[in-house]
Design an enzyme around this catalytic site. Structure first.
Site, PDB file in Angstrom:
ATOM      1  N   ALA A  35       0.846  -1.197   0.000  1.00 43.06           N
ATOM      2  CA  ALA A  35       0.000   0.000   0.000  1.00 43.06           C
ATOM      3  C   ALA A  35       0.883   1.248   0.000  1.00 43.06           C
ATOM      4  O   ALA A  35       1.294   1.731   1.047  1.00 43.06           O
ATOM      5  CB  ALA A  35      -0.931  -0.003   1.217  1.00 43.06           C
TER       6      ALA A  35
ATOM      7  N   GLU B  48       6.263  11.222  -0.519  1.00 44.34           N
ATOM      8  CA  GLU B  48       5.077  12.035  -0.165  1.00 44.34           C
ATOM      9  C   GLU B  48       4.149  12.212  -1.369  1.00 44.34           C
ATOM     10  O   GLU B  48       3.591  13.270  -1.602  1.00 44.34           O
ATOM     11  CB  GLU B  48       5.486  13.383   0.448  1.00 44.34           C
ATOM     12  CG  GLU B  48       6.158  13.161   1.793  1.00 44.34           C
ATOM     13  CD  GLU B  48       6.220  14.388   2.683  1.00 44.34           C
ATOM     14  OE1 GLU B  48       5.294  15.213   2.623  1.00 44.34           O
ATOM     15  OE2 GLU B  48       7.183  14.485   3.449  1.00 44.34           O
TER      16      GLU B  48
ATOM     17  N   ARG C 111      36.133  25.468 -15.868  1.00 39.72           N
ATOM     18  CA  ARG C 111      36.566  24.443 -16.832  1.00 39.72           C
ATOM     19  C   ARG C 111      36.827  25.068 -18.205  1.00 39.72           C
ATOM     20  O   ARG C 111      35.959  25.751 -18.748  1.00 39.72           O
ATOM     21  CB  ARG C 111      35.463  23.378 -16.949  1.00 39.72           C
ATOM     22  CG  ARG C 111      35.705  22.331 -18.007  1.00 39.72           C
ATOM     23  CD  ARG C 111      36.820  21.410 -17.602  1.00 39.72           C
ATOM     24  NE  ARG C 111      36.959  20.287 -18.527  1.00 39.72           N
ATOM     25  CZ  ARG C 111      37.987  19.451 -18.489  1.00 39.72           C
ATOM     26  NH1 ARG C 111      38.941  19.614 -17.584  1.00 39.72           N
ATOM     27  NH2 ARG C 111      38.054  18.445 -19.339  1.00 39.72           N
TER      28      ARG C 111
ATOM     29  N   GLY D  50      32.593  14.250 -17.802  1.00 42.60           N
ATOM     30  CA  GLY D  50      33.043  13.037 -17.094  1.00 42.60           C
ATOM     31  C   GLY D  50      33.204  13.266 -15.603  1.00 42.60           C
ATOM     32  O   GLY D  50      32.989  12.355 -14.788  1.00 42.60           O
TER      33      GLY D  50
ATOM     34  N   HIS E 150      29.267  19.085 -16.054  1.00 45.80           N
ATOM     35  CA  HIS E 150      30.539  18.590 -15.499  1.00 45.80           C
ATOM     36  C   HIS E 150      31.204  17.547 -16.414  1.00 45.80           C
ATOM     37  O   HIS E 150      32.328  17.121 -16.133  1.00 45.80           O
ATOM     38  CB  HIS E 150      30.321  17.949 -14.117  1.00 45.80           C
ATOM     39  CG  HIS E 150      30.217  18.927 -12.988  1.00 45.80           C
ATOM     40  ND1 HIS E 150      29.117  19.713 -12.771  1.00 45.80           N
ATOM     41  CD2 HIS E 150      31.100  19.244 -11.997  1.00 45.80           C
ATOM     42  CE1 HIS E 150      29.304  20.451 -11.694  1.00 45.80           C
ATOM     43  NE2 HIS E 150      30.501  20.204 -11.208  1.00 45.80           N
TER      44      HIS E 150
HETATM   45  C1  LIG Z   1      13.560   7.337   0.817  1.00 50.23           C
HETATM   46  C2  LIG Z   1      12.104   7.185   1.088  1.00 50.23           C
HETATM   47  C3  LIG Z   1      11.562   7.695   2.253  1.00 50.23           C
HETATM   48  C4  LIG Z   1      10.209   7.517   2.547  1.00 50.23           C
HETATM   49  N1  LIG Z   1       9.709   7.950   3.743  1.00 50.23           N
HETATM   50  C5  LIG Z   1       8.446   7.618   4.088  1.00 50.23           C
HETATM   51  C6  LIG Z   1       7.954   7.887   5.405  1.00 50.23           C
HETATM   52  O1  LIG Z   1       8.665   8.460   6.248  1.00 50.23           O
HETATM   53  N2  LIG Z   1       6.695   7.493   5.716  1.00 50.23           N
HETATM   54  C7  LIG Z   1       5.876   6.859   4.828  1.00 50.23           C
HETATM   55  O2  LIG Z   1       4.750   6.529   5.185  1.00 50.23           O
HETATM   56  N3  LIG Z   1       6.305   6.600   3.556  1.00 50.23           N
HETATM   57  C8  LIG Z   1       7.563   6.945   3.173  1.00 50.23           C
HETATM   58  N4  LIG Z   1       8.019   6.650   1.907  1.00 50.23           N
HETATM   59  C9  LIG Z   1       7.135   5.976   0.969  1.00 50.23           C
HETATM   60  C10 LIG Z   1       6.698   6.829  -0.213  1.00 50.23           C
HETATM   61  O3  LIG Z   1       5.777   7.811   0.194  1.00 50.23           O
HETATM   62  C11 LIG Z   1       6.150   5.878  -1.284  1.00 50.23           C
HETATM   63  O4  LIG Z   1       7.252   5.185  -1.828  1.00 50.23           O
HETATM   64  C12 LIG Z   1       5.366   6.579  -2.364  1.00 50.23           C
HETATM   65  O5  LIG Z   1       4.177   7.120  -1.871  1.00 50.23           O
HETATM   66  C13 LIG Z   1       5.052   5.660  -3.548  1.00 50.23           C
HETATM   67  O6  LIG Z   1       4.548   4.440  -3.149  1.00 50.23           O
HETATM   68  P1  LIG Z   1       5.168   3.059  -3.731  1.00 50.23           P
HETATM   69  O7  LIG Z   1       6.632   3.176  -3.538  1.00 50.23           O
HETATM   70  O8  LIG Z   1       4.494   1.918  -3.117  1.00 50.23           O
HETATM   71  O9  LIG Z   1       4.873   3.130  -5.277  1.00 50.23           O
HETATM   72  P2  LIG Z   1       3.522   2.615  -6.009  1.00 50.23           P
HETATM   73  O10 LIG Z   1       2.344   3.220  -5.374  1.00 50.23           O
HETATM   74  O11 LIG Z   1       3.579   1.135  -6.148  1.00 50.23           O
HETATM   75  O12 LIG Z   1       3.708   3.269  -7.449  1.00 50.23           O
HETATM   76  C14 LIG Z   1       4.462   2.667  -8.499  1.00 50.23           C
HETATM   77  C15 LIG Z   1       4.225   3.519  -9.767  1.00 50.23           C
HETATM   78  O13 LIG Z   1       2.839   3.468 -10.128  1.00 50.23           O
HETATM   79  C16 LIG Z   1       2.319   4.788 -10.223  1.00 50.23           C
HETATM   80  N5  LIG Z   1       0.916   4.821  -9.808  1.00 50.23           N
HETATM   81  C17 LIG Z   1       0.362   4.273  -8.692  1.00 50.23           C
HETATM   82  N6  LIG Z   1      -0.952   4.561  -8.631  1.00 50.23           N
HETATM   83  C18 LIG Z   1      -1.237   5.294  -9.738  1.00 50.23           C
HETATM   84  C19 LIG Z   1      -2.429   5.909 -10.266  1.00 50.23           C
HETATM   85  N7  LIG Z   1      -3.594   5.817  -9.606  1.00 50.23           N
HETATM   86  N8  LIG Z   1      -2.350   6.585 -11.422  1.00 50.23           N
HETATM   87  C20 LIG Z   1      -1.150   6.681 -12.079  1.00 50.23           C
HETATM   88  N9  LIG Z   1      -0.008   6.147 -11.640  1.00 50.23           N
HETATM   89  C21 LIG Z   1      -0.047   5.473 -10.486  1.00 50.23           C
HETATM   90  C22 LIG Z   1       3.202   5.614  -9.292  1.00 50.23           C
HETATM   91  O14 LIG Z   1       3.133   7.011  -9.591  1.00 50.23           O
HETATM   92  C23 LIG Z   1       4.558   5.006  -9.539  1.00 50.23           C
HETATM   93  O15 LIG Z   1       5.105   5.545 -10.718  1.00 50.23           O
HETATM   94  C24 LIG Z   1       9.370   6.858   1.595  1.00 50.23           C
HETATM   95  C25 LIG Z   1       9.911   6.367   0.409  1.00 50.23           C
HETATM   96  C26 LIG Z   1      11.256   6.490   0.157  1.00 50.23           C
HETATM   97  C27 LIG Z   1      11.808   5.901  -1.107  1.00 50.23           C
END
Ligand SMILES: Cc1cc2nc3c(=O)[nH]c(=O)nc-3n(C[C@H](O)[C@H](O)[C@H](O)COP(=O)(O)OP(=O)(O)OC[C@H]3O[C@@H](n4cnc5c(N)ncnc54)[C@H](O)[C@@H]3O)c2cc1C
Length: 380
Positions: free
Chosen positions: A130, A363, A268, A340, A338
């Site tokens: 999720a 987010e 550069r 290489g 930059h």
């Molecule tokens: C470094 C890092 C820090 C984070 N910190 C936190 C945190 O502190 N707390 C927290 O709760 N979460 C955190 N997250 C989670 C982050 O918010 C999620 O990774 C993000 O919301 C996307 O969810 P997912 O990775 O499951 O991607 P998915 O939801 O699986 O998405 C995969 C792809 O499908 C696309 N997609 C999905 N649904 C749709 C739609 N309806 N229409 C079009 N395209 C769609 C997405 O845009 C994406 O390109 C963090 C993530 C990272 C990488």
């Protein structure tokens, strides 16, 4: 309409910039390579008011505005986007959620420790299955006597390993969809709660990201944050404001990348002259400087609305979408200028290039920002 920062805001920018240049710049690569978050920075950040930027002075906050918040995050991100990400998550997610929806006792219990930088805050919405569809979460909180018992896991949690206080969302009533999700606040180290796998990331490596696991984790009744069933609705409000922070982070990262590219272009020499003399390079610099100004204006406008208590769902999503995408372009052009040397770790270009990608994902991805904006435009 007045686009000029106040004298206090100019001073704030200079102060945070000087701090970032002296306390952070020399260590940025070392933290990145070791995937190390420097906890000893917390009291220093707290002394500048950066651990409780927008919170009331009565709970140890520095009572700054949302526009001031943008200035702080921008200046940290200009030097180290990973530290900026941690400070934005601490302020804009965990601490904000408690400040916005906690009762007086919860605010008194948790906020002073967070704003003093005694602990880092974590905030858990995302789960393995999720992400964008966060309401499909599976972690449950079941009432047992006067306690709540949490079972499940959270994925990609900033400060999942090193955080001291965490807000986590869990399903309290499966039959009610997103109105059956509630928020809870807890201390790290509560029995039944543990950090899972720490992620080995492409960028933002100094910012800790890990799984958080709940196995029969018993929380007292007063761990419920906000009203039962309102956790997801409250989350959307936290994210509206949180996105302004990610927009500011994007502006700061883009500014850092642009400045690095400009300095390198002047130094550069090829074909007997600085590469800045070539129009192809000048246009890249001009386009980036223009895009960064546009992103900054969108970001400050969303913050300006927040400061006046005006709903800014559309504006914060626009600011986050535009700023993060122009930051990707700024980091890409920084590497290109930059040549290489943009591909090796002796220059800051490659790190901006790695760090920036998180900004179109965290987010709410760019696709989800477009969805939020379109819903607002179509009145859905
Ligand atoms: C470094 C890092 C820090 C984070 N910190 C936190 C945190 O502190 N707390 C927290 O709760 N979460 C955190 N997250 C989670 C982050 O918010 C999620 O990774 C993000 O919301 C996307 O969810 P997912 O990775 O499951 O991607 P998915 O939801 O699986 O998405 C995969 C792809 O499908 C696309 N997609 C999905 N649904 C749709 C739609 N309806 N229409 C079009 N395209 C769609 C997405 O845009 C994406 O390109 C963090 C993530 C990272 C990488």
């Amino acid at each position: 309409m007045d686009f000029r920062p106040t004298e206090e805001q100019e001073l704030l920018r200079r102060t945070v910039r000087e701090f970032a240049e002296t306390e952070m710049r020399p260590h940025v690569m070392e933290w990145d390579e070791a995937q190390h978050f420097p906890m000893d920075l917390l009291p220093k950040l707290a002394a500048l008011g950066l651990m409780g930027i927008q919170f009331d002075e009565s709970v140890g906050g520095s009572g700054m505005s949302a526009v001031d918040y943008c200035i702080c995050i921008e200046e940290l991100a200009r030097v180290c986007p990973a530290i900026a990400l941690s400070i934005a998550a601490h302020n804009g997610l965990c601490t904000s959620h408690i400040a916005m929806f906690g009762n007086e006792a919860q605010k008194r219990k948790y906020l002073p420790r967070l704003t003093a930088g005694e602990v880092l805050g974590a905030w858990g919405l995302t789960e393995a299955s999720a992400g964008s569809d966060a309401a499909a979460m599976r972690t449950t909180a079941t009432k047992q006597g006067s306690c709540w018992v949490l079972n499940g896991s959270k994925q990609f949690i900033t400060h999942g390993t090193i955080g001291g206080i965490m807000v986590a969302m869990a399903v309290t009533d499966k039959t009610k969809g997103n109105r059956g999700i509630s928020a809870f606040v807890m201390e790290h180290g509560t029995p039944g709660m543990s950090a899972g796998k720490k992620e080995n990331k492409l960028g933002m490596r100094a910012s800790d990201t890990s799984e958080v696991l709940y196995q029969d984790c018993r929380l007292p009744a007063d761990a419920l944050l906000g009203e039962e069933g309102q956790g997801f609705i409250n989350t959307l409000q936290v994210l509206d404001a949180g996105r302004i922070g990610i927009a500011a982070l994007s502006v700061g990262l883009a500014q850092g990348a642009y400045e690095a590219a400009r300095a390198y272009a002047k130094e550069r020499r090829q074909f007997g002259q600085p590469i800045a003399a070539f129009q192809a390079i000048q246009w890249k610099l001009a386009d980036n400087a223009t895009r960064i100004e546009a992103a900054r204006l969108l970001t400050y406008r969303a913050a300006f609305l927040k400061d006046r208590g005006i709903r800014m769902t559309r504006e914060s999503a626009m600011a986050k979408l535009f700023s993060s995408e122009i930051a990707v372009k700024a980091a890409d052009d920084c590497v290109q200028i930059h040549g290489g040397y943009g591909f090796v770790k002796d220059y800051p270009a490659e790190k901006y290039f790695r760090d920036v990608k998180l900004l179109t994902i965290g987010e709410g991805t760019s696709e989800i920002q477009r969805l939020v904006i379109a819903r607002q435009l179509l009145g859905q």
